[in-house]
Design a protein around this motif. Structure first.
Motif, mmCIF file in Angstrom:
data_model
loop_
_atom_site.group_PDB
_atom_site.id
_atom_site.type_symbol
_atom_site.label_atom_id
_atom_site.label_comp_id
_atom_site.label_asym_id
_atom_site.label_seq_id
_atom_site.Cartn_x
_atom_site.Cartn_y
_atom_site.Cartn_z
ATOM 1 N N THR A 175 -4.949 1.546 15.823
ATOM 2 C CA THR A 175 -4.848 1.388 14.378
ATOM 3 C C THR A 175 -6.129 0.768 13.853
ATOM 4 N N THR A 176 -6.713 1.428 12.875
ATOM 5 C CA THR A 176 -7.957 0.929 12.311
ATOM 6 C C THR A 176 -7.661 -0.137 11.261
ATOM 7 N N GLU A 177 -8.659 -0.885 10.925
ATOM 8 C CA GLU A 177 -8.521 -1.921 9.908
ATOM 9 C C GLU A 177 -8.138 -1.294 8.568
ATOM 10 N N PHE A 178 -8.704 -0.146 8.260
ATOM 11 C CA PHE A 178 -8.389 0.549 7.010
ATOM 12 C C PHE A 178 -6.901 0.901 6.943
ATOM 13 N N GLU A 179 -6.364 1.418 8.043
ATOM 14 C CA GLU A 179 -4.949 1.786 8.066
ATOM 15 C C GLU A 179 -4.060 0.562 7.875
ATOM 16 N N ARG A 180 -4.445 -0.571 8.466
ATOM 17 C CA ARG A 180 -3.674 -1.802 8.289
ATOM 18 C C ARG A 180 -3.708 -2.264 6.841
ATOM 19 N N ILE A 181 -4.857 -2.146 6.206
ATOM 20 C CA ILE A 181 -4.976 -2.555 4.801
ATOM 21 C C ILE A 181 -4.118 -1.646 3.918
ATOM 22 N N ARG B 284 -1.435 0.062 4.744
ATOM 23 C CA ARG B 284 -0.018 -0.254 4.962
ATOM 24 C C ARG B 284 0.370 -1.540 4.245
ATOM 25 N N SER B 285 -0.497 -2.530 4.278
ATOM 26 C CA SER B 285 -0.225 -3.812 3.620
ATOM 27 C C SER B 285 -0.109 -3.629 2.110
ATOM 28 N N ILE B 286 -1.026 -2.862 1.527
ATOM 29 C CA ILE B 286 -0.996 -2.616 0.079
ATOM 30 C C ILE B 286 0.245 -1.826 -0.296
ATOM 31 N N THR B 287 0.589 -0.835 0.505
ATOM 32 C CA THR B 287 1.765 -0.014 0.222
ATOM 33 C C THR B 287 3.037 -0.850 0.271
ATOM 34 N N ARG B 288 3.151 -1.723 1.275
ATOM 35 C CA ARG B 288 4.323 -2.592 1.351
ATOM 36 C C ARG B 288 4.398 -3.517 0.147
ATOM 37 N N ALA B 289 3.271 -4.025 -0.297
ATOM 38 C CA ALA B 289 3.254 -4.918 -1.460
ATOM 39 C C ALA B 289 3.731 -4.171 -2.703
ATOM 40 N N GLY B 290 3.319 -2.930 -2.859
ATOM 41 C CA GLY B 290 3.721 -2.145 -4.020
ATOM 42 C C GLY B 290 5.191 -1.784 -4.004
ATOM 43 N N THR B 291 5.754 -1.554 -2.832
ATOM 44 C CA THR B 291 7.161 -1.189 -2.756
ATOM 45 C C THR B 291 8.070 -2.394 -2.889
ATOM 46 N N ARG B 292 7.519 -3.602 -2.792
ATOM 47 C CA ARG B 292 8.323 -4.808 -2.952
ATOM 48 C C ARG B 292 8.469 -5.227 -4.403
ATOM 49 N N LEU B 293 7.843 -4.521 -5.327
ATOM 50 C CA LEU B 293 8.010 -4.868 -6.735
ATOM 51 C C LEU B 293 9.465 -4.626 -7.127
ATOM 52 N N PRO B 294 10.083 -5.574 -7.825
ATOM 53 C CA PRO B 294 11.482 -5.389 -8.201
ATOM 54 C C PRO B 294 11.646 -4.212 -9.160
ATOM 55 N N THR B 295 12.733 -3.493 -8.991
ATOM 56 C CA THR B 295 13.025 -2.391 -9.909
ATOM 57 C C THR B 295 13.987 -2.891 -10.976
ATOM 58 N N GLY B 296 13.973 -2.267 -12.130
ATOM 59 C CA GLY B 296 14.870 -2.637 -13.206
ATOM 60 C C GLY B 296 14.579 -4.013 -13.772
ATOM 61 N N SER B 297 13.361 -4.449 -13.687
ATOM 62 C CA SER B 297 13.002 -5.776 -14.170
ATOM 63 C C SER B 297 11.983 -5.649 -15.297
ATOM 64 N N ALA B 298 11.390 -6.778 -15.626
ATOM 65 C CA ALA B 298 10.359 -6.782 -16.655
ATOM 66 C C ALA B 298 9.112 -6.032 -16.191
ATOM 67 N N LEU B 299 9.016 -5.767 -14.885
ATOM 68 C CA LEU B 299 7.866 -5.036 -14.360
ATOM 69 C C LEU B 299 8.025 -3.525 -14.472
ATOM 70 N N ALA B 300 9.167 -3.063 -14.941
ATOM 71 C CA ALA B 300 9.393 -1.617 -15.062
ATOM 72 C C ALA B 300 8.346 -0.937 -15.953
ATOM 73 N N PRO B 301 7.983 -1.527 -17.104
ATOM 74 C CA PRO B 301 6.929 -0.883 -17.911
ATOM 75 C C PRO B 301 5.583 -0.840 -17.179
ATOM 76 N N LEU B 302 5.277 -1.870 -16.395
ATOM 77 C CA LEU B 302 4.040 -1.874 -15.613
ATOM 78 C C LEU B 302 4.060 -0.751 -14.587
ATOM 79 N N ARG B 303 5.198 -0.568 -13.929
ATOM 80 C CA ARG B 303 5.329 0.495 -12.938
ATOM 81 C C ARG B 303 5.172 1.866 -13.597
ATOM 82 N N ALA B 304 5.775 2.056 -14.761
ATOM 83 C CA ALA B 304 5.672 3.336 -15.473
ATOM 84 C C ALA B 304 4.230 3.590 -15.922
ATOM 85 N N ALA B 305 3.603 2.567 -16.489
ATOM 86 C CA ALA B 305 2.213 2.729 -16.933
ATOM 87 C C ALA B 305 1.298 3.012 -15.754
ATOM 88 N N SER B 306 1.535 2.342 -14.644
ATOM 89 C CA SER B 306 0.719 2.571 -13.444
ATOM 90 C C SER B 306 0.905 3.991 -12.918
#
Length: 83
Positions: A6-12, A14-36
């Motif tokens: 596993t390269t360093e790039f692949e680890r980064i 995966r880390s970013i993807t996990r962080a993005g999927t941990r955003l709560p759904t149905g919350s105040a962040l929903a507009p941020l997710r839609a805009a993104s």
């Protein structure tokens, strides 16, 4: 893929993807997710004029910033509409 290959790039990525999927759904962040989500769709169209006029060294920071912004918006908008 074994961890030793596993390269360093692949680890980064995966880390970013996990962080993005941990955003709560149905919350105040929903507009941020839609805009993104929609920004991630639109940003590649900004690349077209840069590619059409030819990529040069002077445009490199702009291209890098656009790619970075696209990655961030892809991660943040990843779960949009999955509800």
């Amino acid at each position: 893929m074994p961890p030793s290959t596993t390269t360093e790039f692949e680890r980064i990525v995966r880390s970013i993807t996990r962080a993005g999927t941990r955003l709560p759904t149905g919350s105040a962040l929903a507009p941020l997710r839609a805009a993104s989500f929609y920004t991630a769709i639109a940003l590649p169209f900004v690349y077209l004029p840069l590619i059409a006029t030819g990529l040069s060294v002077e445009n490199a920071p702009l291209v890098a910033a656009l790619v970075a912004a696209n990655v961030v918006t892809l991660v943040l908008g990843h779960g949009y509409g999955a509800d």
